[in-house]
Design a protein around this motif. Sequence first.
Motif, PDB file in Angstrom:
ATOM      1  N   GLY A 226       2.282  -8.966  12.773  1.00 48.36           N
ATOM      2  CA  GLY A 226       2.566  -8.199  11.565  1.00 48.36           C
ATOM      3  C   GLY A 226       2.926  -6.790  11.948  1.00 48.36           C
ATOM      4  N   GLY A 227       2.781  -5.882  11.009  1.00 45.29           N
ATOM      5  CA  GLY A 227       3.129  -4.496  11.272  1.00 45.29           C
ATOM      6  C   GLY A 227       4.367  -4.120  10.505  1.00 45.29           C
ATOM      7  N   ALA A 228       4.855  -2.927  10.798  1.00 49.83           N
ATOM      8  CA  ALA A 228       5.906  -2.375   9.966  1.00 49.83           C
ATOM      9  C   ALA A 228       7.265  -3.004  10.252  1.00 49.83           C
ATOM     10  N   LYS A 229       7.656  -3.012  11.518  1.00 49.47           N
ATOM     11  CA  LYS A 229       9.058  -3.303  11.814  1.00 49.47           C
ATOM     12  C   LYS A 229       9.253  -4.399  12.855  1.00 49.47           C
TER      13      LYS A 229
ATOM     14  N   THR B 184      10.339  -3.027  16.620  1.00 52.30           N
ATOM     15  CA  THR B 184       9.378  -2.651  17.661  1.00 52.30           C
ATOM     16  C   THR B 184       8.767  -3.881  18.326  1.00 52.30           C
ATOM     17  N   LYS B 185       8.986  -5.064  17.732  1.00 46.79           N
ATOM     18  CA  LYS B 185       8.285  -6.248  18.237  1.00 46.79           C
ATOM     19  C   LYS B 185       9.201  -7.434  18.507  1.00 46.79           C
ATOM     20  N   LEU B 186      10.502  -7.151  18.615  1.00 43.83           N
ATOM     21  CA  LEU B 186      11.448  -8.241  18.905  1.00 43.83           C
ATOM     22  C   LEU B 186      11.069  -8.985  20.175  1.00 43.83           C
TER      23      LEU B 186
ATOM     24  N   GLY C 102       3.792 -11.565   9.216  1.00 48.06           N
ATOM     25  CA  GLY C 102       3.382 -10.828   8.014  1.00 48.06           C
ATOM     26  C   GLY C 102       3.850  -9.394   8.111  1.00 48.06           C
ATOM     27  N   GLY C 103       3.319  -8.549   7.239  1.00 51.74           N
ATOM     28  CA  GLY C 103       3.661  -7.127   7.273  1.00 51.74           C
ATOM     29  C   GLY C 103       5.094  -6.880   6.843  1.00 51.74           C
ATOM     30  N   GLY C 104       5.536  -5.659   7.094  1.00 54.81           N
ATOM     31  CA  GLY C 104       6.899  -5.300   6.733  1.00 54.81           C
ATOM     32  C   GLY C 104       7.910  -6.183   7.436  1.00 54.81           C
ATOM     33  N   MET C 105       7.559  -6.645   8.644  1.00 60.10           N
ATOM     34  CA  MET C 105       8.549  -7.418   9.400  1.00 60.10           C
ATOM     35  C   MET C 105       8.846  -8.777   8.769  1.00 60.10           C
TER      36      MET C 105
ATOM     37  N   MET D  30       8.482  -3.386  -4.246  1.00 61.97           N
ATOM     38  CA  MET D  30       8.271  -3.447  -2.794  1.00 61.97           C
ATOM     39  C   MET D  30       7.208  -4.486  -2.478  1.00 61.97           C
ATOM     40  N   ILE D  31       7.439  -5.241  -1.411  1.00 60.50           N
ATOM     41  CA  ILE D  31       6.407  -6.164  -0.916  1.00 60.50           C
ATOM     42  C   ILE D  31       5.457  -5.356  -0.028  1.00 60.50           C
ATOM     43  N   LEU D  32       4.168  -5.344  -0.384  1.00 62.20           N
ATOM     44  CA  LEU D  32       3.220  -4.524   0.376  1.00 62.20           C
ATOM     45  C   LEU D  32       2.095  -5.335   1.006  1.00 62.20           C
TER      46      LEU D  32
ATOM     47  N   TRP E 245      -3.471 -12.000  17.937  1.00 62.61           N
ATOM     48  CA  TRP E 245      -3.112 -11.271  16.715  1.00 62.61           C
ATOM     49  C   TRP E 245      -2.664  -9.855  17.048  1.00 62.61           C
ATOM     50  N   ASN E 246      -1.476  -9.506  16.617  1.00 60.21           N
ATOM     51  CA  ASN E 246      -1.020  -8.123  16.698  1.00 60.21           C
ATOM     52  C   ASN E 246      -0.270  -7.736  15.431  1.00 60.21           C
ATOM     53  N   GLY E 247      -0.797  -6.771  14.733  1.00 60.51           N
ATOM     54  CA  GLY E 247      -0.114  -6.224  13.565  1.00 60.51           C
ATOM     55  C   GLY E 247      -0.745  -6.686  12.263  1.00 60.51           C
TER      56      GLY E 247
ATOM     57  N   LEU F 188      -1.180  -7.655   8.240  1.00 60.79           N
ATOM     58  CA  LEU F 188      -0.341  -8.464   7.340  1.00 60.79           C
ATOM     59  C   LEU F 188       0.236  -7.646   6.196  1.00 60.79           C
ATOM     60  N   GLY F 189      -0.361  -6.486   5.939  1.00 63.01           N
ATOM     61  CA  GLY F 189       0.107  -5.654   4.834  1.00 63.01           C
ATOM     62  C   GLY F 189      -0.151  -4.194   5.125  1.00 63.01           C
ATOM     63  N   ALA F 190       0.182  -3.344   4.150  1.00 61.57           N
ATOM     64  CA  ALA F 190      -0.022  -1.904   4.295  1.00 61.57           C
ATOM     65  C   ALA F 190      -1.512  -1.608   4.094  1.00 61.57           C
ATOM     66  N   PHE F 191      -2.311  -2.014   5.099  1.00 60.35           N
ATOM     67  CA  PHE F 191      -3.773  -2.121   4.928  1.00 60.35           C
ATOM     68  C   PHE F 191      -4.469  -0.785   4.717  1.00 60.35           C
ATOM     69  N   GLU F 192      -3.791   0.326   5.029  1.00 65.51           N
ATOM     70  CA  GLU F 192      -4.445   1.634   4.871  1.00 65.51           C
ATOM     71  C   GLU F 192      -4.597   1.995   3.391  1.00 65.51           C
ATOM     72  N   THR F 193      -3.814   1.320   2.528  1.00 68.71           N
ATOM     73  CA  THR F 193      -3.767   1.688   1.112  1.00 68.71           C
ATOM     74  C   THR F 193      -4.286   0.518   0.281  1.00 68.71           C
TER      75      THR F 193
ATOM     76  N   GLY G 214      -2.921  -0.643  18.094  1.00 73.58           N
ATOM     77  CA  GLY G 214      -3.651   0.483  17.500  1.00 73.58           C
ATOM     78  C   GLY G 214      -4.061   0.225  16.063  1.00 73.58           C
ATOM     79  N   ASP G 215      -3.080  -0.153  15.230  1.00 74.26           N
ATOM     80  CA  ASP G 215      -3.389  -0.355  13.813  1.00 74.26           C
ATOM     81  C   ASP G 215      -4.152  -1.647  13.589  1.00 74.26           C
ATOM     82  N   THR G 216      -3.942  -2.621  14.454  1.00 75.48           N
ATOM     83  CA  THR G 216      -4.669  -3.887  14.336  1.00 75.48           C
ATOM     84  C   THR G 216      -6.161  -3.659  14.573  1.00 75.48           C
ATOM     85  N   VAL G 217      -6.481  -2.866  15.593  1.00 80.35           N
ATOM     86  CA  VAL G 217      -7.886  -2.561  15.872  1.00 80.35           C
ATOM     87  C   VAL G 217      -8.500  -1.839  14.671  1.00 80.35           C
TER      88      VAL G 217
HETATM   89  P1  ADP Z   1      -0.090  -2.174  15.658  1.00 80.49           P
HETATM   90  O1  ADP Z   1      -0.355  -0.690  15.816  1.00 80.49           O
HETATM   91  O2  ADP Z   1      -1.352  -2.944  15.460  1.00 80.49           O
HETATM   92  O3  ADP Z   1       0.786  -2.730  16.749  1.00 80.49           O
HETATM   93  P2  ADP Z   1       2.111  -1.666  13.861  1.00 80.49           P
HETATM   94  O4  ADP Z   1       2.105  -0.231  14.279  1.00 80.49           O
HETATM   95  O5  ADP Z   1       3.248  -2.496  14.287  1.00 80.49           O
HETATM   96  O6  ADP Z   1       0.720  -2.356  14.276  1.00 80.49           O
HETATM   97  O7  ADP Z   1       2.133  -1.758  12.282  1.00 80.49           O
HETATM   98  C1  ADP Z   1       1.139  -1.206  11.464  1.00 80.49           C
HETATM   99  C2  ADP Z   1       1.738  -0.603  10.207  1.00 80.49           C
HETATM  100  O8  ADP Z   1       2.482  -1.548   9.472  1.00 80.49           O
HETATM  101  C3  ADP Z   1       0.651  -0.108   9.280  1.00 80.49           C
HETATM  102  O9  ADP Z   1       0.747   1.295   9.163  1.00 80.49           O
HETATM  103  C4  ADP Z   1       0.935  -0.807   7.951  1.00 80.49           C
HETATM  104  O10 ADP Z   1       0.757   0.034   6.840  1.00 80.49           O
HETATM  105  C5  ADP Z   1       2.396  -1.180   8.099  1.00 80.49           C
HETATM  106  N1  ADP Z   1       2.756  -2.271   7.202  1.00 80.49           N
HETATM  107  C6  ADP Z   1       2.270  -3.519   7.183  1.00 80.49           C
HETATM  108  N2  ADP Z   1       2.817  -4.239   6.192  1.00 80.49           N
HETATM  109  C7  ADP Z   1       3.685  -3.435   5.550  1.00 80.49           C
HETATM  110  C8  ADP Z   1       4.563  -3.597   4.430  1.00 80.49           C
HETATM  111  N3  ADP Z   1       4.642  -4.757   3.770  1.00 80.49           N
HETATM  112  N4  ADP Z   1       5.312  -2.543   4.058  1.00 80.49           N
HETATM  113  C9  ADP Z   1       5.206  -1.377   4.731  1.00 80.49           C
HETATM  114  N5  ADP Z   1       4.415  -1.156   5.782  1.00 80.49           N
HETATM  115  C10 ADP Z   1       3.656  -2.170   6.191  1.00 80.49           C
END
Ligand code: ADP
Length: 399
Positions: free
Chosen positions: A196-199, A202-204, A220-223, A294-296, A318-320, A322-327, A357-360
């Motif tokens: 998961g994670g944002a993009k 960064t994880k291709l 999951g996540g933004g990706m 927006m899908i969050l 597991w890395n990343g 599934l969502g914008a977990f900070e909010t 980092g964000d997964t931890v």
């Molecule tokens: P890690 O540091 O564990 O490798 P990333 O840095 O790749 O993880 O991604 C973490 C970020 O992804 C978080 O800040 C989280 O808010 C964001 N994120 C996850 N899902 C979404 C989403 N659907 N839309 C926007 N941001 C997202």
Amino acid sequence: MASFRTLDDIGDVRGKVALVRVDLNLPMQDGAVTDLTRARAVAPTILELADAGAKVLLLAHFGRPKGERHSQMSLSLVQGAVENVLGREVMFIPEVAGPVAAQAIGILRAGDIGLMENTRFWPGEEKNDPEFARAIAANADLYVNDAFSAAHRAHATTEGLAHLLPSYAGRSMEAELRALDQALGNPQKPVAAVVGGAKVSTKLAVLEHLVARVDHLIIGGGMANTFLAARGVDVGKSLCEHDLAAEAEAIMDRADSAGCTVHLPYDVVVAKEFAANPPSIRISNVHEVAADEMILDVGPQAVEALGDVLKTCRTLVWNGPLGAFETPPFDAATVALAKVAAALTKEGSLVSVAGGGDTVAALNHAGVAADFTYVSTAGGAFLEWMEGRELPGVAALRP
Ligand code: ADP
Ligand code: MG
């Protein structure tokens, strides 16, 4: 597992000078250390060597001084914190090589611990200059690397020294390598990966490596939005890299031919504004996201199905998030799936390894980090390992 020597193979170290590469890049605020995790991680190796009678010399970097001395990046700033964690006195040595270092090392007795200055004060460190490494090695008998988090860098004290002295993996390095091997090197099947994670961008490389190795790839996540969009789903205002549609397609094709099932969410949590508990929040089928939404987060039905997938697996990496977990409440899917993984791990049916980092932070937020088999705090090194890359600091430890 690729073999390497550990402290079990080190023999009698009494009176020997052991260079121990550690991660003491401790976070600081207003002159005080704010987190001791990294110091705690290397304490067992340091104490084991000291108790066996070695003269232990700690080598570490601190910040990014770019080859020059900067008093605000001196490792003397963490000396007190290290002493507290070890429960021992530590002598600070303001050099890593040369006559001053040699003299300081000369007065250490068996079992004493010295902390050398920030290795990055010298340009030879990041250049992996053999002269620099030789000058450090000249004062020592052996080298122990306990800094997995720095092993993706081929620097003098993370890689070069291993070629000059008998070298060993420390206990923390050993635990990390064992956990990573259990998760992806030689895992029990079926294997699930959560990415998961944002993009995607960064994880291709991570995704490309995983599709050929895991049975289930949970995106999951933004990706996930990039993958959904590549499949023709309208993701509205979601974070999405439309220019990576072809790469996303290629990953899904490769998964198909490798027999890896790709799991994309079919329900999602959407909102019109990105804020805590926004009034516009709703759960939607992925095909019904409005143009201004927006899908969050991953939706509750998809999370439940993903939990069922984990129940059929023996290994999870597991890395990343599934969502914008900070909010809140966009942490819900990450927390729910993390809890399932933690429960399965406790039952003994799943080996679970996570990092990033964000997964931890997300697993700590879910309160389950301690229940995972292993949680890596190594950041960049963990990601490079997820990409299937050989880490120079690890490779150099092979006999
Ligand atoms: P890690 O540091 O564990 O490798 P990333 O840095 O790749 O993880 O991604 C973490 C970020 O992804 C978080 O800040 C989280 O808010 C964001 N994120 C996850 N899902 C979404 C989403 N659907 N839309 C926007 N941001 C997202
Ligand atoms: Mg991150």
